[in-house]
Write a protein that holds these residues in place. Sequence first.
Motif, PDB file in Angstrom:
ATOM      1  N   GLU A   1      32.967  16.473 -38.539  1.00 30.83           N
ATOM      2  CA  GLU A   1      32.156  15.457 -37.853  1.00 30.83           C
ATOM      3  C   GLU A   1      32.644  15.252 -36.417  1.00 30.83           C
ATOM      4  O   GLU A   1      31.836  15.111 -35.489  1.00 30.83           O
ATOM      5  CB  GLU A   1      32.212  14.143 -38.621  1.00 30.83           C
ATOM      6  CG  GLU A   1      31.414  14.154 -39.919  1.00 30.83           C
ATOM      7  CD  GLU A   1      31.384  12.788 -40.568  1.00 30.83           C
ATOM      8  OE1 GLU A   1      30.512  11.980 -40.185  1.00 30.83           O
ATOM      9  OE2 GLU A   1      32.242  12.519 -41.441  1.00 30.83           O
ATOM     10  N   ALA A   2      33.963  15.238 -36.242  1.00 30.42           N
ATOM     11  CA  ALA A   2      34.510  15.099 -34.892  1.00 30.42           C
ATOM     12  C   ALA A   2      34.130  16.302 -34.031  1.00 30.42           C
ATOM     13  O   ALA A   2      33.823  16.157 -32.839  1.00 30.42           O
ATOM     14  CB  ALA A   2      36.030  14.944 -34.961  1.00 30.42           C
ATOM     15  N   ALA A   3      34.133  17.484 -34.623  1.00 33.51           N
ATOM     16  CA  ALA A   3      33.763  18.690 -33.891  1.00 33.51           C
ATOM     17  C   ALA A   3      32.299  18.639 -33.464  1.00 33.51           C
ATOM     18  O   ALA A   3      31.949  19.021 -32.338  1.00 33.51           O
ATOM     19  CB  ALA A   3      34.028  19.923 -34.748  1.00 33.51           C
ATOM     20  N   ARG A   4      31.455  18.172 -34.340  1.00 31.91           N
ATOM     21  CA  ARG A   4      30.029  18.059 -33.996  1.00 31.91           C
ATOM     22  C   ARG A   4      29.840  17.086 -32.835  1.00 31.91           C
ATOM     23  O   ARG A   4      29.076  17.360 -31.896  1.00 31.91           O
ATOM     24  CB  ARG A   4      29.235  17.603 -35.216  1.00 31.91           C
ATOM     25  CG  ARG A   4      27.736  17.557 -34.995  1.00 31.91           C
ATOM     26  CD  ARG A   4      26.999  17.391 -36.305  1.00 31.91           C
ATOM     27  NE  ARG A   4      27.446  16.220 -37.049  1.00 31.91           N
ATOM     28  CZ  ARG A   4      27.009  15.917 -38.274  1.00 31.91           C
ATOM     29  NH1 ARG A   4      26.173  16.718 -38.896  1.00 31.91           N
ATOM     30  NH2 ARG A   4      27.455  14.832 -38.881  1.00 31.91           N
ATOM     31  N   ARG A   5      30.551  15.972 -32.866  1.00 35.76           N
ATOM     32  CA  ARG A   5      30.456  14.995 -31.773  1.00 35.76           C
ATOM     33  C   ARG A   5      31.020  15.579 -30.480  1.00 35.76           C
ATOM     34  O   ARG A   5      30.440  15.414 -29.393  1.00 35.76           O
ATOM     35  CB  ARG A   5      31.215  13.727 -32.149  1.00 35.76           C
ATOM     36  CG  ARG A   5      31.232  12.683 -31.029  1.00 35.76           C
ATOM     37  CD  ARG A   5      32.103  11.510 -31.399  1.00 35.76           C
ATOM     38  NE  ARG A   5      32.470  10.746 -30.210  1.00 35.76           N
ATOM     39  CZ  ARG A   5      33.475   9.884 -30.165  1.00 35.76           C
ATOM     40  NH1 ARG A   5      34.215   9.658 -31.233  1.00 35.76           N
ATOM     41  NH2 ARG A   5      33.748   9.242 -29.054  1.00 35.76           N
TER      42      ARG A   5
ATOM     43  N   ALA B   1      29.793  24.395 -29.610  1.00 32.62           N
ATOM     44  CA  ALA B   1      28.832  24.922 -30.577  1.00 32.62           C
ATOM     45  C   ALA B   1      27.594  25.393 -29.834  1.00 32.62           C
ATOM     46  O   ALA B   1      26.965  24.613 -29.113  1.00 32.62           O
ATOM     47  CB  ALA B   1      28.467  23.862 -31.613  1.00 32.62           C
ATOM     48  N   ASP B   2      27.247  26.660 -30.003  1.00 36.24           N
ATOM     49  CA  ASP B   2      26.121  27.242 -29.287  1.00 36.24           C
ATOM     50  C   ASP B   2      25.101  27.827 -30.259  1.00 36.24           C
ATOM     51  O   ASP B   2      25.437  28.222 -31.383  1.00 36.24           O
ATOM     52  CB  ASP B   2      26.604  28.349 -28.341  1.00 36.24           C
ATOM     53  CG  ASP B   2      27.427  27.793 -27.189  1.00 36.24           C
ATOM     54  OD1 ASP B   2      26.845  27.049 -26.373  1.00 36.24           O
ATOM     55  OD2 ASP B   2      28.632  28.079 -27.116  1.00 36.24           O
ATOM     56  N   VAL B   3      23.862  27.881 -29.780  1.00 32.27           N
ATOM     57  CA  VAL B   3      22.770  28.541 -30.494  1.00 32.27           C
ATOM     58  C   VAL B   3      22.418  29.767 -29.665  1.00 32.27           C
ATOM     59  O   VAL B   3      21.758  29.665 -28.628  1.00 32.27           O
ATOM     60  CB  VAL B   3      21.559  27.603 -30.652  1.00 32.27           C
ATOM     61  CG1 VAL B   3      20.447  28.288 -31.434  1.00 32.27           C
ATOM     62  CG2 VAL B   3      21.972  26.300 -31.340  1.00 32.27           C
TER      63      VAL B   3
ATOM     64  N   ASP C   1      25.270  29.027 -34.220  1.00 27.88           N
ATOM     65  CA  ASP C   1      25.624  30.334 -34.773  1.00 27.88           C
ATOM     66  C   ASP C   1      26.822  30.949 -34.052  1.00 27.88           C
ATOM     67  O   ASP C   1      27.173  32.095 -34.294  1.00 27.88           O
ATOM     68  CB  ASP C   1      24.432  31.295 -34.750  1.00 27.88           C
ATOM     69  CG  ASP C   1      23.813  31.465 -33.362  1.00 27.88           C
ATOM     70  OD1 ASP C   1      24.412  30.990 -32.378  1.00 27.88           O
ATOM     71  OD2 ASP C   1      22.721  32.051 -33.273  1.00 27.88           O
ATOM     72  N   ASP C   2      27.456  30.175 -33.169  1.00 32.45           N
ATOM     73  CA  ASP C   2      28.633  30.645 -32.431  1.00 32.45           C
ATOM     74  C   ASP C   2      29.443  29.419 -32.045  1.00 32.45           C
ATOM     75  O   ASP C   2      29.124  28.731 -31.065  1.00 32.45           O
ATOM     76  CB  ASP C   2      28.193  31.433 -31.195  1.00 32.45           C
ATOM     77  CG  ASP C   2      29.369  32.061 -30.465  1.00 32.45           C
ATOM     78  OD1 ASP C   2      30.437  32.233 -31.072  1.00 32.45           O
ATOM     79  OD2 ASP C   2      29.214  32.374 -29.266  1.00 32.45           O
ATOM     80  N   THR C   3      30.497  29.135 -32.807  1.00 38.50           N
ATOM     81  CA  THR C   3      31.186  27.846 -32.678  1.00 38.50           C
ATOM     82  C   THR C   3      32.697  28.046 -32.612  1.00 38.50           C
ATOM     83  O   THR C   3      33.250  28.913 -33.275  1.00 38.50           O
ATOM     84  CB  THR C   3      30.813  26.936 -33.869  1.00 38.50           C
ATOM     85  OG1 THR C   3      29.416  26.659 -33.806  1.00 38.50           O
ATOM     86  CG2 THR C   3      31.580  25.640 -33.834  1.00 38.50           C
TER      87      THR C   3
END
Length: 357
Positions: free
Chosen positions: A343-347, A206-208, A217-219
Motif C-alpha cells: 500500500e505504501a508503494a502504491r501511494r 510503477a509504470d504502464v 507492468d514495470d514496477t
Amino acid sequence: MSATPLRVGLVGYGLAGSVFHAPLIATTEGLTLDTVVTSNPERQRQARAEHPDVRVAASPDELLARAGDLDLLVVASPNKTHVPLATAALEAGLPVVVDKPLAGTAAEARELAALAEERGLLLSVFQNRRWDNDFLTLRRLLEDGELGDVWRFESRFERWRPQTKGGWRESGDPAEIGGLLYDLGSHVVDQALVLFGPVTQVYAEADVRRPGAETDDDTFLALTHANGVRSHLYVSATTAQLGPRFRVLGSKAGYVKHGLDPQEAALREGRRPGDDADWGTEPEELYGRLGAGESPVTGGGSPVPTVPGDYPAYYAAVAAALRDGGPNPVTALEAAAALDVLEAARRSARDGVTVTL
C-alpha cells in the motif's frame, strides 16, 4: 499422522488452482483433494481428468453448504474474491488457506486474522516462494554468516511479455486488485521481510509500459529496513534482458543467483512431487556464486550448490498445523505486514513521495 486424510475443498481451477494448489494438496500425506469449485465446464473436465476421484461444485455456496464434510478450504480464485470467500469459510467453521495476496488492504487482512483467532481456526497464506531453491539457499548463507553484514538486497522477478493477455490480472479496475505490484510484488516483498525484517521507508516507481495495458507492468520498490538493510525489488513484464534473480551484497561477500526455481515449470509440465528423486533441484551450471572483488560473469567467486526447492513443505506444514497444532507456515499478520508495504508503494508511486511506515 492419522490414517484418515483431511478433506480439502479448492475454490478456483485456473493457473493457481490447477498448477500449484491441486497437485501439492493431492501429493501431501494426510490431505486429500475432495472437491474443486469452478463454474467453467472445460476446467471441470480438466479437474476430473487430472484428479479422477475429485468432486466438482459449480459455486462456492454449493461447497459451503456442505462445509461439515470438509476439513480445509483453499481459496485460489481471483484476488477480489479472497476476502469474501475466506470470511464465509471462517464463519462456516472451516480453516482456510488463501493464495496471495490475502486481501487488497492490510486492514482487511488484519480483520480476517482477528476473525480466525476469534473462531479458533487456521488462516494461512500461500506464499510458496519462501520455498524457492534460491531463497532457501540465501537463507542458509545468511544463517552461516557467509556474507557478513548485509547492506543491499536486490531481488528481481522479471519477464519478457511485450503483449498483454487481458483478464483480471491486467485489469485497470481497482476492485480486481490486478497489476504486478500486488502479483509478483507480493512475493518479493514477503521474501524481503522474512529475510531482513520490518520496513521503515518505502519508495516506488510503477509504470504502464505496454500498448493496451491498464495497470502496472514495470514496477520498482526501494525499501529501508529497520536494521539498515536496503532492498531493491523489481517486478516486470517488460524486461527484454533478465537480470539476476538475487544480488545480495554484504561486508564479507556477495551472492549472485540467476534463473528461476524449477518447481513452477515442473508443475506446469504435469510433473508432481514424488515423481522422481530430483524434485526442486537444478544443474550445477545454474548455481549462484559467492565471492568478492570480481563479477561472477567473469568467473569471480565460487559456485554455491543450490538447496532444492520445496513447495511440498508448505502443505505438509498446513497438515501438521491442523493435525498436531504445529506452527502456521505463513500467518495472516505476516501477510498484513507485506500489504502495509504494498500500500505504501502504491501511494509512493502515485504521489512521487517516500512513505514512512
